[in-house]
Design a protein around this motif. Structure first.
Motif, PDB file in Angstrom:
ATOM      1  N   GLY A 214       0.815  -1.196   0.000  1.00 26.68           N
ATOM      2  CA  GLY A 214       0.000   0.000   0.000  1.00 26.68           C
ATOM      3  C   GLY A 214       0.853   1.252   0.000  1.00 26.68           C
ATOM      4  N   THR A 215       0.211   2.396   0.197  1.00 28.37           N
ATOM      5  CA  THR A 215       0.873   3.692   0.185  1.00 28.37           C
ATOM      6  C   THR A 215       1.419   4.000   1.570  1.00 28.37           C
ATOM      7  OG1 THR A 215      -0.662   4.466  -1.522  1.00 28.37           O
ATOM      8  CG2 THR A 215       0.572   6.141  -0.313  1.00 28.37           C
ATOM      9  N   LYS A 216       2.752   3.969   1.689  1.00 30.28           N
ATOM     10  CA  LYS A 216       3.369   4.255   2.984  1.00 30.28           C
ATOM     11  C   LYS A 216       4.838   4.597   2.782  1.00 30.28           C
ATOM     12  CE  LYS A 216       3.753  -0.746   3.756  1.00 30.28           C
ATOM     13  NZ  LYS A 216       3.411  -1.869   4.654  1.00 30.28           N
ATOM     14  N   ALA A 217       5.330   5.489   3.648  1.00 28.57           N
ATOM     15  CA  ALA A 217       6.725   5.912   3.569  1.00 28.57           C
ATOM     16  C   ALA A 217       7.082   6.635   4.855  1.00 28.57           C
ATOM     17  CB  ALA A 217       6.947   6.828   2.365  1.00 28.57           C
ATOM     18  N   THR A 218       8.376   6.875   5.024  1.00 28.49           N
ATOM     19  CA  THR A 218       8.885   7.648   6.158  1.00 28.49           C
ATOM     20  C   THR A 218       9.669   8.830   5.615  1.00 28.49           C
ATOM     21  OG1 THR A 218       9.065   5.672   7.549  1.00 28.49           O
ATOM     22  CG2 THR A 218      10.307   7.604   8.230  1.00 28.49           C
ATOM     23  N   LEU A 219       9.348  10.032   6.097  1.00 27.27           N
ATOM     24  CA  LEU A 219      10.011  11.255   5.663  1.00 27.27           C
ATOM     25  C   LEU A 219      10.893  11.773   6.788  1.00 27.27           C
ATOM     26  CD1 LEU A 219      10.342  13.684   3.680  1.00 27.27           C
ATOM     27  CD2 LEU A 219       8.352  14.711   4.811  1.00 27.27           C
ATOM     28  N   LYS A 220      12.175  12.000   6.470  1.00 22.96           N
ATOM     29  CA  LYS A 220      13.092  12.614   7.431  1.00 22.96           C
ATOM     30  C   LYS A 220      13.393  14.028   6.969  1.00 22.96           C
ATOM     31  CE  LYS A 220      17.592  12.093   9.714  1.00 22.96           C
ATOM     32  NZ  LYS A 220      18.838  11.283   9.815  1.00 22.96           N
ATOM     33  N   LEU A 221      13.035  15.014   7.784  1.00 24.14           N
ATOM     34  CA  LEU A 221      13.233  16.410   7.440  1.00 24.14           C
ATOM     35  C   LEU A 221      14.653  16.856   7.785  1.00 24.14           C
ATOM     36  CD1 LEU A 221       9.810  17.725   8.750  1.00 24.14           C
ATOM     37  CD2 LEU A 221      10.469  17.381   6.367  1.00 24.14           C
ATOM     38  N   ALA A 222      15.029  18.030   7.305  1.00 24.01           N
ATOM     39  CA  ALA A 222      16.385  18.534   7.496  1.00 24.01           C
ATOM     40  C   ALA A 222      16.717  18.747   8.969  1.00 24.01           C
ATOM     41  CB  ALA A 222      16.567  19.836   6.716  1.00 24.01           C
ATOM     42  N   ASP A 223      15.709  19.039   9.797  1.00 26.15           N
ATOM     43  CA  ASP A 223      15.946  19.261  11.226  1.00 26.15           C
ATOM     44  C   ASP A 223      15.952  17.967  12.029  1.00 26.15           C
ATOM     45  OD1 ASP A 223      13.294  18.552  11.243  1.00 26.15           O
ATOM     46  OD2 ASP A 223      12.534  20.465  11.983  1.00 26.15           O
ATOM     47  N   GLY A 224      15.854  16.812  11.333  1.00 22.56           N
ATOM     48  CA  GLY A 224      15.883  15.528  12.009  1.00 22.56           C
ATOM     49  C   GLY A 224      14.522  14.966  12.372  1.00 22.56           C
ATOM     50  N   ARG A 225      13.478  15.750  12.173  1.00 24.17           N
ATOM     51  CA  ARG A 225      12.134  15.269  12.512  1.00 24.17           C
ATOM     52  C   ARG A 225      11.714  14.150  11.564  1.00 24.17           C
ATOM     53  NH1 ARG A 225       6.663  17.579  11.614  1.00 24.17           N
ATOM     54  NH2 ARG A 225       7.652  19.275  10.453  1.00 24.17           N
ATOM     55  N   ILE A 226      11.072  13.121  12.116  1.00 23.91           N
ATOM     56  CA  ILE A 226      10.607  11.971  11.348  1.00 23.91           C
ATOM     57  C   ILE A 226       9.089  12.024  11.235  1.00 23.91           C
ATOM     58  CG2 ILE A 226      10.535   9.459  11.193  1.00 23.91           C
ATOM     59  CD1 ILE A 226      13.338  10.540  10.931  1.00 23.91           C
ATOM     60  N   VAL A 227       8.586  11.871  10.008  1.00 18.72           N
ATOM     61  CA  VAL A 227       7.140  11.889   9.764  1.00 18.72           C
ATOM     62  C   VAL A 227       6.743  10.586   9.079  1.00 18.72           C
ATOM     63  CG1 VAL A 227       5.219  13.098   8.669  1.00 18.72           C
ATOM     64  CG2 VAL A 227       7.201  14.403   9.500  1.00 18.72           C
ATOM     65  N   GLU A 228       5.849   9.841   9.686  1.00 19.42           N
ATOM     66  CA  GLU A 228       5.325   8.622   9.070  1.00 19.42           C
ATOM     67  C   GLU A 228       4.181   8.993   8.130  1.00 19.42           C
ATOM     68  OE1 GLU A 228       6.648   5.687   9.284  1.00 19.42           O
ATOM     69  OE2 GLU A 228       8.131   6.249  10.805  1.00 19.42           O
ATOM     70  N   LEU A 229       4.249   8.508   6.890  1.00 21.88           N
ATOM     71  CA  LEU A 229       3.265   8.848   5.864  1.00 21.88           C
ATOM     72  C   LEU A 229       2.465   7.594   5.511  1.00 21.88           C
ATOM     73  CD1 LEU A 229       5.712  10.898   3.637  1.00 21.88           C
ATOM     74  CD2 LEU A 229       3.971  11.859   5.146  1.00 21.88           C
ATOM     75  N   LEU A 230       1.177   7.622   5.797  1.00 27.78           N
ATOM     76  CA  LEU A 230       0.295   6.493   5.511  1.00 27.78           C
ATOM     77  C   LEU A 230      -0.891   6.978   4.707  1.00 27.78           C
ATOM     78  CD1 LEU A 230       0.341   4.838   9.052  1.00 27.78           C
ATOM     79  CD2 LEU A 230       1.650   4.114   7.045  1.00 27.78           C
ATOM     80  N   SER A 231      -1.444   6.092   3.870  1.00 30.61           N
ATOM     81  CA  SER A 231      -2.527   6.490   2.966  1.00 30.61           C
ATOM     82  C   SER A 231      -3.768   6.944   3.730  1.00 30.61           C
ATOM     83  CB  SER A 231      -2.877   5.330   2.031  1.00 30.61           C
ATOM     84  OG  SER A 231      -3.257   4.190   2.781  1.00 30.61           O
ATOM     85  N   GLN A 232      -4.018   6.357   4.919  1.00 28.97           N
ATOM     86  CA  GLN A 232      -5.244   6.693   5.640  1.00 28.97           C
ATOM     87  C   GLN A 232      -5.151   8.016   6.399  1.00 28.97           C
ATOM     88  OE1 GLN A 232      -3.318   4.034   6.154  1.00 28.97           O
ATOM     89  NE2 GLN A 232      -3.226   3.390   8.300  1.00 28.97           N
ATOM     90  N   ASP A 233      -3.936   8.575   6.485  1.00 30.64           N
ATOM     91  CA  ASP A 233      -3.782   9.850   7.171  1.00 30.64           C
ATOM     92  C   ASP A 233      -4.424  10.970   6.366  1.00 30.64           C
ATOM     93  OD1 ASP A 233      -2.375   8.504   9.098  1.00 30.64           O
ATOM     94  OD2 ASP A 233      -0.401   9.081   8.343  1.00 30.64           O
ATOM     95  N   SER A 234      -4.946  11.965   7.052  1.00 27.68           N
ATOM     96  CA  SER A 234      -5.583  13.090   6.368  1.00 27.68           C
ATOM     97  C   SER A 234      -4.539  14.001   5.745  1.00 27.68           C
ATOM     98  CB  SER A 234      -6.434  13.888   7.363  1.00 27.68           C
ATOM     99  OG  SER A 234      -5.632  14.353   8.443  1.00 27.68           O
ATOM    100  N   SER A 235      -4.969  14.753   4.737  1.00 23.30           N
ATOM    101  CA  SER A 235      -4.079  15.714   4.093  1.00 23.30           C
ATOM    102  C   SER A 235      -3.838  16.897   5.017  1.00 23.30           C
ATOM    103  CB  SER A 235      -4.693  16.185   2.774  1.00 23.30           C
ATOM    104  OG  SER A 235      -4.903  15.097   1.898  1.00 23.30           O
ATOM    105  N   GLY A 236      -2.723  17.591   4.780  1.00 25.63           N
ATOM    106  CA  GLY A 236      -2.440  18.746   5.614  1.00 25.63           C
ATOM    107  C   GLY A 236      -1.013  19.216   5.439  1.00 25.63           C
ATOM    108  N   VAL A 237      -0.626  20.190   6.264  1.00 21.95           N
ATOM    109  CA  VAL A 237       0.697  20.796   6.200  1.00 21.95           C
ATOM    110  C   VAL A 237       1.674  19.986   7.044  1.00 21.95           C
ATOM    111  CG1 VAL A 237       2.059  22.863   6.649  1.00 21.95           C
ATOM    112  CG2 VAL A 237      -0.295  23.081   5.849  1.00 21.95           C
ATOM    113  N   ILE A 238       2.783  19.545   6.438  1.00 26.17           N
ATOM    114  CA  ILE A 238       3.843  18.871   7.178  1.00 26.17           C
ATOM    115  C   ILE A 238       4.844  19.892   7.707  1.00 26.17           C
ATOM    116  CG2 ILE A 238       5.784  17.256   6.982  1.00 26.17           C
ATOM    117  CD1 ILE A 238       4.156  15.717   4.915  1.00 26.17           C
ATOM    118  N   LYS A 239       5.152  20.874   6.868  1.00 33.16           N
ATOM    119  CA  LYS A 239       6.072  21.934   7.276  1.00 33.16           C
ATOM    120  C   LYS A 239       5.688  23.218   6.557  1.00 33.16           C
ATOM    121  CE  LYS A 239      10.757  23.672   6.737  1.00 33.16           C
ATOM    122  NZ  LYS A 239      12.035  23.562   6.007  1.00 33.16           N
TER     123      LYS A 239
END
Length: 265
Positions: A1-26
């Motif tokens: 399915g649709t899933k991934a992990t995003l690591k931002l420049a400041d070290g923050r980790i964001v889990e990305l899943l298809s069932q999550d709602s849309s919105g602002v990450i940064k």
């Protein structure tokens, strides 16, 4: 399915899943990162970028994800794939780093060439769509769908200009590059929800399936790896349906226990 992990420049980790709602990450003064129904999208809000902040997107086995870079380039990431890229591209050059498999639709920008550095090879993009796959232990493969790309070894050497419907292979053993004309469908069909196997070996097929279905594979006999199969199957089917098709064609037996598939004759 649709899933991934995003690591931002400041070290923050964001889990990305298809069932999550849309919105602002940064949100910030230069770049906004938005989660949408079509993946994550980078929006450049500033023309004067003084610092390059890199992000990393990791897709696990059994996953896929879509990404729109700040220049409008679209990237489709397949299972077990890692992409490192800047939040916003600087003037003069666009460059990303790939391990795994991804399909690129690169936004044209004559003033800023686009480069993909992919596990031993360097791809210069002249505005185009193409697929890159580094999963094979022996070679890195690039297939061109539209436009033009230049393929060369990362450490240097001649650049091989590729035309649509050509496959460029970089062999890891001797750092050689070979370009030939192929049927591109088996190489890019994953993006549209299909597996197309054209006279591929059992080992090649099961390597592909193991990444998507997140399973391990065991062979009772090494010779089974060399059996060949041709077929066109849906990527989102249960794995049982695909295994039945292979079984009827080549006469092997599949036994599934937990997340391991045992193949016997």
């Amino acid at each position: 399915g649709t899933k991934a992990t995003l690591k931002l420049a400041d070290g923050r980790i964001v889990e990305l899943l298809s069932q999550d709602s849309s919105g602002v990450i940064k949100s910030g003064t230069d770049t906004r990162i938005m989660k949408t129904d079509s993946g994550i999208v980078y929006i450049n809000d500033c023309t004067l970028i003084t610092e390059t902040n890199f992000n990393e997107l990791s897709v696990p086995r059994g996953g896929e994800y879509r990404l729109t870079l700040s220049d409008g380039t679209k990237v489709y990431l397949n299972s077990q794939t890692f992409l490192r890229y800047p939040e916003t591209f600087q003037k003069g050059r666009r460059e990303v780093f790939l391990i795994g498999e991804a399909f690129f639709e690169v936004q044209k920008d004559e003033k800023r060439p686009f480069y993909v550095i992919a596990d031993g090879i360097k791809i210069r993009v002249y505005g185009t769509s193409f697929n890159v796959n580094t999963h094979d232990k022996e070679r890195v493969q690039t297939v061109l769908v539209e436009g033009s790309i230049g393929l060369s070894a990362e450490e240097g050497g001649p650049e091989y200009r590729m035309k649509p419907s050509q496959l460029g292979e970089y062999r890891r053993t001797d750092a050689s590059v070979n370009v030939k004309t192929v049927d591109i469908e088996p190489y890019v069909s994953w993006k549209d929800g299909f597996f197309v196997f054209e006279n591929q070996t059992m080992e090649q097929i099961m390597n592909t399936l193991s990444l998507w279905y997140d399973v391990d594979v065991f062979y009772t006999n090494e010779q089974l790896k060399n059996l060949h199969f041709t077929g066109h199957v849906k990527r989102y089917d249960q794995i049982d349906n695909i295994l039945k098709a292979i079984k009827s064609a080549v006469g092997v037996t599949f036994t599934i226990k937990d997340r391991t598939i045992c193949i016997s004759k």
